[in-house]
Design an enzyme around this catalytic site. Sequence first.
Site, mmCIF file in Angstrom:
data_model
loop_
_atom_site.group_PDB
_atom_site.id
_atom_site.type_symbol
_atom_site.label_atom_id
_atom_site.label_comp_id
_atom_site.label_asym_id
_atom_site.label_seq_id
_atom_site.Cartn_x
_atom_site.Cartn_y
_atom_site.Cartn_z
ATOM 1 C CG ASP A 1 -22.790 -50.144 38.859
ATOM 2 O OD1 ASP A 1 -23.919 -50.667 38.807
ATOM 3 O OD2 ASP A 1 -22.220 -49.697 37.858
ATOM 4 C CG HIS B 1 -23.252 -47.698 31.416
ATOM 5 N ND1 HIS B 1 -23.877 -48.910 31.257
ATOM 6 C CD2 HIS B 1 -22.612 -47.756 32.620
ATOM 7 C CE1 HIS B 1 -23.637 -49.679 32.311
ATOM 8 N NE2 HIS B 1 -22.877 -49.003 33.148
ATOM 9 C CD GLU C 1 -18.216 -50.390 38.452
ATOM 10 O OE1 GLU C 1 -19.068 -49.474 38.427
ATOM 11 O OE2 GLU C 1 -17.627 -50.790 37.435
ATOM 12 N NE ARG D 1 -17.854 -46.354 32.417
ATOM 13 C CZ ARG D 1 -18.846 -46.239 33.319
ATOM 14 N NH1 ARG D 1 -18.638 -46.567 34.592
ATOM 15 N NH2 ARG D 1 -20.026 -45.787 32.952
#
Length: 268
Positions: free
Chosen positions: A177, A47, A151, A72
Amino acid sequence: MTKKLSLAEKLRSGQPVITAWSLLPAPILPELLARAGYPAVTLDLQHGMHDFNEARDMLAAIALGGAHRIVRVPLDDNASAARLADVGAECVIAPMINSAKEASAFARALKYPPVGDRSYGPFRASVLSGLSNEDYLERANTEILSLAMVESREALDALDDILAVPELDGIFVGPSDLSISMSNGEAVDPNGEETARSCAMIAEKATQAGKISGIFCLGAEKVKEAVDQGYKLITHGIDAALLDSAAKAALGEVEAFVGSVEGDRATY
């Protein structure tokens, strides 16, 4: 000279490690976070705004600042997981892992044979780790960590199977999430009671399975809760939010002397 513990050694010893979270693709920022005292900095390529080249340079900047290097990766991108390990990541977090099969494929991408399928080429990683290529190879399968994100409802249902994957080092919880999935898309509630109960259960099962557990926290009180639940890798502090709050605080300090300092600007 006291030997510096690796990230893996710290987490497996039970020592909680706080990591900053990086969304902004400027190498100086994670270096400053490291120099401010953060034990680790995580680059978010899912993200965040980084590409591979920026992440490569930022991993070096984190090392220069003296912190541990975590990334990540984007969704379903095991190739990037291995490549980022080659340029210095000590721990890789993979989003939306919903089955043991997915967890195994991800973890094997970070492990050399016979444990996994990683191809050899860690020349930058060995430099940033202060190791020879030979020593890096000897230590990589135990010290380069793979954390699968839990998640979703699917991941919760498959949690025991995911935790049983031998080559996987641990799990990392994404409460936002997870709350969306558990509410069937009706709410984002990362700090809610139902989410907290699920997070406590996940940490307990990870501990029982002998796996490392990590979690993204929104607020200092959630960090305390996470530590109490048994989490070891804990996110607290996002670079964009830290910059935003510091800028507002700095302006607030002078408003009493000059009046409102908010200028005219377009907002998009």
